[in-house]
Design an enzyme around this catalytic site. Structure first.
Site, PDB file in Angstrom:
ATOM      1  CG  HIS A  89      -1.820   1.054   1.283  1.00 21.18           C
ATOM      2  ND1 HIS A  89      -3.117   0.932   1.510  1.00 21.18           N
ATOM      3  CD2 HIS A  89      -1.713   2.687   1.308  1.00 21.18           C
ATOM      4  CE1 HIS A  89      -3.705   2.201   1.453  1.00 21.18           C
ATOM      5  NE2 HIS A  89      -2.758   3.242   1.264  1.00 21.18           N
ATOM      6  CE  LYS A  94      -2.778  11.222  -2.399  1.00 19.85           C
ATOM      7  NZ  LYS A  94      -3.459   9.994  -2.884  1.00 19.85           N
ATOM      8  CD  GLU A 249      -5.746   7.919   6.402  1.00 23.44           C
ATOM      9  OE1 GLU A 249      -4.431   8.175   6.401  1.00 23.44           O
ATOM     10  OE2 GLU A 249      -6.149   7.769   5.311  1.00 23.44           O
ATOM     11  CG  ASP A 344      -0.148   5.437   3.289  1.00 24.16           C
ATOM     12  OD1 ASP A 344      -0.648   5.435   2.377  1.00 24.16           O
ATOM     13  OD2 ASP A 344      -0.798   5.829   4.242  1.00 24.16           O
TER      14      ASP A 344
END
Length: 455
Positions: A89, A94, A249, A344
């Site tokens: 993940h 980004k 989240e 992440d």
């Protein structure tokens, strides 16, 4: 190369032919078949083994002295040898915009706003390619062999980001295995764009996904979440796609039971992954246990992102955070739920730090989530567990697998945790990888930025 053992191993591998590596240790959780018969195990679940390498693959793994072979031998002196790891993940699209994206204040709403502004201003094909390539170069230099990335797939942007991903996946073929999941606010699945997005994802062999909040909102209650879930599950079933969702989240949110019930409703057990699930740890014990039982029944796989969620969750200016932001890993694993650790975000408004280093992420997870005393099978959270969730072939050492592994300057797991292992030696297909993480200067040059001359 100053490390004598590294030099000897490099020379032995370069010579070609069979090679027997002796006197090495590996957590049993990172061995495909577990500890071989007769292999000594220490109190932390680490096995003493030997590896026979042949034709760029691992021909056999056995207990010390268990392989009858005339192959040259090389002792690794009791060092830890780990497989290349798996990041199940992350967000390659980004990443690495720190210094360019607006300031976020380190909060989730601030990160969402800053990322939106950066995306609108800069996310074109070449920009995406440069930053994805930089992130993958970091991951490769740290011994990551497989990655599942989430891709922001807003209307008007989906074709661009998925096209860039397809190009970078082809460029990196054979070096890092790549998968991708679409990421949109969940109300996007209730729009006309939903069918188009599902077709884009299917065309690239991806997964359907989304974040369980409305556009511009925060994690919490969605009045129409069950209808939206039915829509995305239907689109997935029509195209035979798995799902990977960002769920709850936040300190207080309640989407996870809805996802589990939708999974059961649509017969999708074993095909749905949920990341984050932060609020699960803050439920009263009885409610948490009931939710975990439902998650188990639905066959959901859960991924915790400890470094990023500690960065974002419970951040209030001038106030020390009161909780860690991670899911209840111990309780989930005790119930038989498949759980993994992942990295992440990386150097973007959602997380200002990181370097796509799953060994470092695992080390941090151990400390944050108390995955030690003893370590047991916790090493599998960065290898075998995410590999099984995603269907990757990396993440473990086993007979018949490629000779892809890391040699670490550690003789025990406490030593491995204590130092960053920046001197790890990487071997891919039986040859030493002579690579380093890319310089941040390459990002500056790609953006056309200049650095003022020093007076």
């Amino acid at each position: 190369m100053t490390n004598p053992m590294h030099r000897r191993l490099t020379e032995a591998l370069a010579a070609g032919g069979d090679l027997l590596l002796t006197d090495l240790r590996c957590p049993a959780a990172l061995l495909t078949e577990g500890a071989p018969a007769g292999a000594p195990l220490d109190g932390d679940g680490t096995a003493a083994v030997e590896l026979l390498l042949r034709d760029r693959r691992i021909a056999a793994i056995a207990a010390p002295g268990g392989l009858a072979t005339e192959a040259p031998r090389l002792s690794l002196g009791g060092r830890h040898v780990w497989p290349m790891l798996v990041d199940a993940h992350t967000h390659l699209d980004k990443g690495h915009v720190m210094g360019r994206a607006p300031a976020s204040g380190g909060t989730h709403p601030g990160a969402r706003e800053a990322t939106t502004r950066d995306r609108i201003a800069h996310w074109r094909h070449d920009d995406l390619i440069h930053r994805m390539d930089f992130g993958l170069s970091c991951a490769e230099a740290h011994g990551v062999a497989a990655i599942r990335t989430h891709l922001d797939s807003h209307e008007g942007q989906g074709e661009t980001v998925w096209g860039a991903f397809a190009e970078i996946r082809e460029t990196w073929k054979g070096r890092i295995a790549l998968q991708a999941s679409a990421l949109v606010p969940f109300d996007a699945w209730g729009t006309d764009y939903a069918v188009r997005l599902a077709d884009i994802v299917a065309g690239h062999g991806g997964l359907l996904g989304g974040v369980t909040r409305a556009s511009g909102g925060t994690h919490g209650s969605l009045d129409d979440i069950d209808g939206l879930l039915d829509r995305v599950f239907t689109l997935a079933k029509e195209r035979d796609l798995d799902l990977d969702l960002h769920v709850d989240e936040a300190a207080e949110a309640d989407a996870l039971p809805h996802v589990a019930r939708a999974t059961l409703r649509h017969g999708y057990e074993g095909r749905v992954t949920c990341g984050h699930c932060c609020s699960l740890a803050r439920l009263p014990e009885a409610e948490m246990d009931a939710t975990i039982a439902l998650v188990k029944e639905a066959g959901l796989s859960l991924i915790t992102l400890p470094t990023v969620n500690m960065y974002l969750q419970d951040r209030v200016p001038g106030r020390t955070p009161r909780w860690r932001g991670v899911m209840p890993i111990h309780e989930l694993r005790a119930a038989g739920v498949r759980v993994a650790v992942a990295g992440d975000n990386c150097r973007d408004p959602f997380y200002a730090y990181g370097d796509h280093d799953m060994l470092d992420t695992w080390r941090e997870a151990v400390r944050i989530c108390h995955l030690d005393h003893p370590f047991g099978d916790s090493a599998g959270l960065a290898g075998t567990a995410p590999a099984a969730i995603c269907g990757f072939g990396a993440g473990s050492l086993g007979a018949g697998r490629r000779a892809d592994f890391m040699v670490l300057e550690a003789w025990s797991l406490d030593q491995l945790i204590a130092r960053p292992q920046s001197d790890r030696l990487l071997v891919r297909e039986g040859q030493v990888l002579d690579i380093r993480p890319p310089s941040y200067e390459t990002l500056r040059i790609a953006r056309g930025e200049t650095v003022p001359e020093l007076a």
